[in-house]
Design an enzyme around this catalytic site. Structure first.
Site, PDB file in Angstrom:
ATOM      1  N   ARG A 105      -3.088 -10.410   4.507  1.00 17.05           N
ATOM      2  CA  ARG A 105      -3.446 -10.520   3.074  1.00 17.05           C
ATOM      3  C   ARG A 105      -2.324  -9.880   2.270  1.00 17.05           C
ATOM      4  NH1 ARG A 105      -5.784  -7.233  -0.665  1.00 17.05           N
ATOM      5  NH2 ARG A 105      -7.259  -8.163  -2.120  1.00 17.05           N
TER       6      ARG A 105
ATOM      7  N   LYS B 221       0.826  -1.209   0.000  1.00 14.68           N
ATOM      8  CA  LYS B 221       0.000   0.000   0.000  1.00 14.68           C
ATOM      9  C   LYS B 221       0.862   1.261   0.000  1.00 14.68           C
ATOM     10  CE  LYS B 221      -4.340  -2.037   1.154  1.00 14.68           C
ATOM     11  NZ  LYS B 221      -5.395  -2.382   2.092  1.00 14.68           N
TER      12      LYS B 221
HETATM   13  N1  PMM Z   1      -7.264  -4.184   0.483  1.00 13.42           N
HETATM   14  C1  PMM Z   1      -7.529  -4.253  -0.840  1.00 13.42           C
HETATM   15  C2  PMM Z   1      -8.479  -5.157  -1.341  1.00 13.42           C
HETATM   16  N2  PMM Z   1      -9.154  -5.980  -0.516  1.00 13.42           N
HETATM   17  N3  PMM Z   1      -9.566  -6.769   1.663  1.00 13.42           N
HETATM   18  C3  PMM Z   1      -9.356  -6.716   2.980  1.00 13.42           C
HETATM   19  N4  PMM Z   1     -10.034  -7.519   3.814  1.00 13.42           N
HETATM   20  N5  PMM Z   1      -8.444  -5.836   3.513  1.00 13.42           N
HETATM   21  C4  PMM Z   1      -7.735  -4.978   2.750  1.00 13.42           C
HETATM   22  O1  PMM Z   1      -6.942  -4.192   3.294  1.00 13.42           O
HETATM   23  C5  PMM Z   1      -7.949  -5.015   1.333  1.00 13.42           C
HETATM   24  C6  PMM Z   1      -8.903  -5.934   0.823  1.00 13.42           C
HETATM   25  C7  PMM Z   1      -6.792  -3.349  -1.769  1.00 13.42           C
HETATM   26  O2  PMM Z   1      -5.570  -3.901  -2.137  1.00 13.42           O
HETATM   27  P1  PMM Z   1      -5.311  -4.646  -3.551  1.00 13.42           P
HETATM   28  O3  PMM Z   1      -5.925  -3.775  -4.616  1.00 13.42           O
HETATM   29  O4  PMM Z   1      -3.867  -4.783  -3.698  1.00 13.42           O
HETATM   30  O5  PMM Z   1      -5.982  -5.988  -3.500  1.00 13.42           O
END
Ligand code: PMM
Length: 279
Positions: A248, A208
């Site tokens: 994650r 991020k």
């Molecule tokens: N961040 C993203 C997408 N999905 N889900 C959860 N539970 N927590 C998060 O912090 C989260 C998520 C955005 O990141 P990406 O675009 O790299 O997937």
């Protein structure tokens, strides 16, 4: 021991890996690779939530996500679906997804809580104050840890009132979603206060922007997403030490290695304590 959730973004526009796994075969191959690298769960999403992103329509999100979930489940993986839409969640759970990861915590779709209650599936409720298009305008808190804890606690009560079993709920403070870099750091520093809610936590720090800013070069330009994996692994250590249930991440090997260090130190500490106690 903290679990590792590997990310498969079947999107053309995610901030960190946009477009790389947009093709169905590429997404499936990537999910299999993440599992081989040690991911306990693979999280499949078809909607980019980067700040300012436009939403795909339901048919497009379904087309992106469902075949990939289907094939990864068939291959024996534990699959979670990253969606705010009940119909997408339902289609994936019918195909064997074991977890619904809803970044809106049920706020984006009024049918989600009822579906999760009926399906009896595990559910990640993330702290969320609105869609990505304008979420950063909502990044206003008195005390971010206290405010997020209170708002997550309210979400839990509403989900439980809608019939969701409390033991099915996982909470996520939603780093980067209506949060500044300072808010994200405060939340990482305040994980023990979030744990007081009494439910397992999931954290998504991976690649991020706040990590890119931390790693900015002399010209002040943020480090690019693929140069943020070591910092992500360090946040995984912070999370593991705070007892977080799952992290994650995009890059699974670096976090798996970091978590092995945490486990080795913790075993050595437990051994030393036992030896000290018997001496
Ligand atoms: N961040 C993203 C997408 N999905 N889900 C959860 N539970 N927590 C998060 O912090 C989260 C998520 C955005 O990141 P990406 O675009 O790299 O997937």
């Amino acid at each position: 021991m903290t679990l590792v959730m590997g990310i498969v973004n079947v999107t053309p526009d995610s901030f960190s890996d946009g477009g790389r796994w947009f093709d169905e075969d590429a997404a499936v191959a990537h999910g299999l690779e993440l599992a081989r690298q040690g991911a306990d769960l693979v999280d499949v999403g078809g909607e980019s939530t980067r700040p300012g992103a436009a939403r795909p329509d339901v048919a497009e999100e379904t087309r992106r996500v469902v075949p990939v979930v289907d094939r990864l489940v068939q291959a024996g993986l534990r699959v979670s679906v990253d969606t705010m839409r009940t119909c997408v969640a339902r289609a994936c759970v019918e195909r064997g997804a074991v977890l619904v990861n809803d970044v809106s915590g049920g706020l984006a779709d009024p049918d989600m809580a009822g579906f999760v209650a009926d399906a009896g599936v595990d559910y990640v409720a993330m702290h969320w104050r609105g869609h990505s298009a304008d979420m950063q305008s909502r990044a206003v808190y008195d005390d971010v840890v206290a405010d997020v804890r209170r708002e997550l606690g309210e979400r839990v009560e509403e989900l439980v009132a809608a019939g969701v079993a409390r033991e099915r709920i996982v909470l996520d403070p939603g780093l980067g979603f209506g949060k500044t870099a300072e808010h994200n750091w405060s939340l990482l520093a305040g994980l023990d206060r979030l744990s007081e809610l009494g439910l397992p936590l999931l954290l998504g720090t991976s690649r991020k922007t706040f990590l890119g800013r931390l790693l900015a070069g002399p010209d002040g330009a943020p480090a690019p997403p693929d140069a943020r994996d070591a910092a992500t692994a360090a946040t995984s250590v912070v999370c593991a030490q705070a007892g977080v249930w799952c992290v994650r991440v995009h890059d699974v090997p670096s976090t798996v290695a970091a978590l092995r260090v945490v486990r080795a130190v913790s075993h050595a500490g437990a051994g030393a304590a036992a030896a000290g106690g018997s001496a």
